[in-house]
Write a protein that holds these residues in place. Structure first.
Motif, PDB file in Angstrom:
ATOM      1  N   SER A 122      -6.877   0.709  -6.620  1.00 35.38           N
ATOM      2  CA  SER A 122      -5.554   0.090  -6.714  1.00 35.38           C
ATOM      3  C   SER A 122      -4.691   1.027  -7.563  1.00 35.38           C
ATOM      4  O   SER A 122      -5.003   1.268  -8.738  1.00 35.38           O
ATOM      5  N   VAL A 139      -4.037  -6.391  -9.962  1.00 37.40           N
ATOM      6  CA  VAL A 139      -5.180  -5.604 -10.440  1.00 37.40           C
ATOM      7  C   VAL A 139      -6.308  -6.524 -10.902  1.00 37.40           C
ATOM      8  O   VAL A 139      -7.485  -6.304 -10.561  1.00 37.40           O
ATOM      9  N   ALA A 168      -7.845  -8.108  -7.809  1.00 43.05           N
ATOM     10  CA  ALA A 168      -8.559  -7.124  -6.994  1.00 43.05           C
ATOM     11  C   ALA A 168      -9.905  -6.759  -7.594  1.00 43.05           C
ATOM     12  O   ALA A 168     -10.866  -6.475  -6.877  1.00 43.05           O
ATOM     13  N   THR A 221     -11.816  -3.882  -6.065  1.00 43.80           N
ATOM     14  CA  THR A 221     -11.332  -2.612  -6.612  1.00 43.80           C
ATOM     15  C   THR A 221     -12.323  -2.122  -7.660  1.00 43.80           C
ATOM     16  O   THR A 221     -12.756  -2.878  -8.531  1.00 43.80           O
ATOM     17  N   VAL A 257      -8.867   1.797 -10.947  1.00 47.02           N
ATOM     18  CA  VAL A 257      -7.429   1.560 -11.045  1.00 47.02           C
ATOM     19  C   VAL A 257      -6.771   2.873 -11.481  1.00 47.02           C
ATOM     20  O   VAL A 257      -7.208   3.499 -12.452  1.00 47.02           O
ATOM     21  N   ALA A 266      -5.160   0.588  -2.199  1.00 47.10           N
ATOM     22  CA  ALA A 266      -3.893  -0.142  -2.273  1.00 47.10           C
ATOM     23  C   ALA A 266      -2.927   0.535  -3.222  1.00 47.10           C
ATOM     24  O   ALA A 266      -3.332   1.169  -4.206  1.00 47.10           O
ATOM     25  N   SER A 279      -3.878  -7.541  -2.887  1.00 46.69           N
ATOM     26  CA  SER A 279      -5.186  -7.352  -3.503  1.00 46.69           C
ATOM     27  C   SER A 279      -6.183  -6.787  -2.505  1.00 46.69           C
ATOM     28  O   SER A 279      -6.255  -7.243  -1.353  1.00 46.69           O
ATOM     29  N   THR A 280      -6.984  -5.840  -2.952  1.00 46.50           N
ATOM     30  CA  THR A 280      -8.017  -5.287  -2.070  1.00 46.50           C
ATOM     31  C   THR A 280      -9.063  -6.334  -1.696  1.00 46.50           C
ATOM     32  O   THR A 280      -9.833  -6.128  -0.746  1.00 46.50           O
TER      33      THR A 280
END
Length: 427
Positions: free
Chosen positions: A243, A258, A261, A272, A275, A353, A379-380
């Motif tokens: 992300s 975040v 995710a 995720t 980050v 993302a 969101s992933t």
């Protein structure tokens, strides 16, 4: 209902067991090819009903698996994947019903042309054939895979992990009950009756008997499948998902996305794992703080470590790790080009993302990132066939051939050419 063979007969080798299952699957597939879609839909609706009625038995079987898995030291994330309760069984049954309600892909005319000589050519969607699914931990895959394969006209041979053996058998029994009640062959969905790893090797070597292998599990399982298989494989190795918080991102949105995710469910492949925060983003410390307060361990580069004393230094290996746990790696990046370079070097081509208000930057990210799924301001954790409206998925493919991203009904089909003439001969 057929009583499946077991490996207790010492005269039966894994190769013999798999060959016999493949023969029955091929025969069942021939019957499925002649069955109406209405009959397959009814089979899945009855299977969903059977799953609900078998909830106490499935929960009891899962409790035995959970006890054994805990004793064997499975991680909390893997235990979460394995765990079933009434709500998860209901969700599994609802997923089977959702597959039943999807549009039938079989018989779809993908393309039609008329040649100058008057012949009509059509590409028509048909089943792949016999599909072997090798999976770990998640017993709901037993129902998902069975439903998808059956609805797409394929026979399935399922080999679940030893940690979920009791759960898989209970779920398979319910699915078989529904399939048989609709008048379809129960051999259309078979569960390998042994946990002997040699049976996996026999599946992988079953060229000419199995048309596609789909592995769902950890890196070591998928790597073994890809290395040893003598039949086509539809797979992904890791879900090393990113992300990227662009300098234009809305701070409140960035924090919410975040944290979701990473932390909604840490053990799924859409979580995720890394980050990336742009150096131009004004509130990087708040994202780090939000993750830590949500119970996530943060490993960061030097710039991220300077933001919060609770951050641990990231190693080189962290950027290439699928944690499947409440752990995240965070790096500061100097603009979009730096973010793209990091993703190109470390991503697994699963899901990545961008969080941004700058539309041109977001569109460039979506075009430049070579992953099966790319996202903007989402969101992933949405990397899921059900969330894409595809129903239950057989898995997420990170390759480039046949199917990519969530693989559902259409991804379990191929096509054939149908030619209609009026007596044309070739000069």
């Amino acid at each position: 209902m057929r009583i499946e063979p077991t490996m207790n007969d010492m005269t039966q080798t894994p190769e013999m067991l798999i060959a016999a299952m493949c023969a029955r699957a091929r025969a069942a597939g021939a019957i499925l090819a002649q069955a109406s879609d209405e009959q397959k839909v009814r089979a899945l609706m009855l299977a969903a009903q059977a799953l609900r009625e078998a909830t106490p038995a499935i929960c009891a079987a899962n409790a035995r698996d959970m006890e054994n898995a805990a004793a064997n030291g499975l991680s909390p994330a893997m235990l979460d994947r394995l765990r079933l309760d009434e709500a998860r069984i209901e969700s599994t049954a609802a997923g089977v019903e959702q597959v039943a309600r999807l549009t039938n892909p079989l018989g779809e005319i993908i393309e039609e042309t008329v040649r100058p000589n008057g012949m009509t050519l059509q590409r028509v969607r048909v089943p792949l054939g016999t599909i072997g699914i090798i999976y770990e931990s998640r017993p709901n895959v037993t129902a998902d895979a069975a439903a998808l394969c059956l609805r797409a006209g394929n026979a399935a041979i399922l080999r679940g992990g030893s940690e979920a053996v009791e759960s898989n058998r209970a779920i398979h029994a319910a699915m078989a009950q529904g399939i048989g009640s609709a008048g379809l062959p129960v051999d259309a969905v078979q569960l390998v009756p042994t946990t002997d790893r040699a049976a996996v090797g026999a599946l992988l070597r079953a060229a000419g008997m199995i048309d596609l292998i789909v592995p769902r599990g950890g890196k070591s399982l998928v790597a073994r499948v890809q290395e040893e298989a003598r039949v086509p494989v539809l797979a992904h190795l890791d879900g090393i998902n990113h992300s990227y918080v662009h300098s234009s991102a809305d701070p409140d949105m960035a924090r919410a996305l975040v944290v979701n995710a990473k932390m909604r469910r840490t053990g799924i492949c859409g979580a995720t794992e890394t980050v990336l925060i742009d150096t131009g983003f004004p509130d990087a410390a708040s994202i780090v703080k939000a993750l830590i307060e949500a119970g996530c361990a943060v490993r960061g580069d030097a710039a991220v470590c300077a933001l919060d004393p609770r951050v641990s230094p990231a190693s080189d290996e962290d950027w290439d790790t699928e944690y499947l746990d409440a752990i995240v790696s965070i790096a500061m990046v100097d603009g979009l080009d730096d973010a793209l370079a990091h993703i190109a070097a470390h991503a697994s081509h699963h899901t990545d993302a961008i969080i941004a208000e700058d539309a041109p930057a977001a569109e460039r990210f979506l075009n430049a990132v070579d992953s099966a799924i790319v996202m903007w301001n989402a969101s992933t954790q949405f990397a899921d066939g059900g969330e894409f409206g595809l129903g239950a998925e057989i898995g997420i493919s990170t390759g480039r051939l046949h199917a990519r991203g969530p693989v559902a009904l259409e991804g379990l089909t191929t096509y054939k050419w149908v030619v209609r003439g009026t007596g044309q001969t070739r000069p």
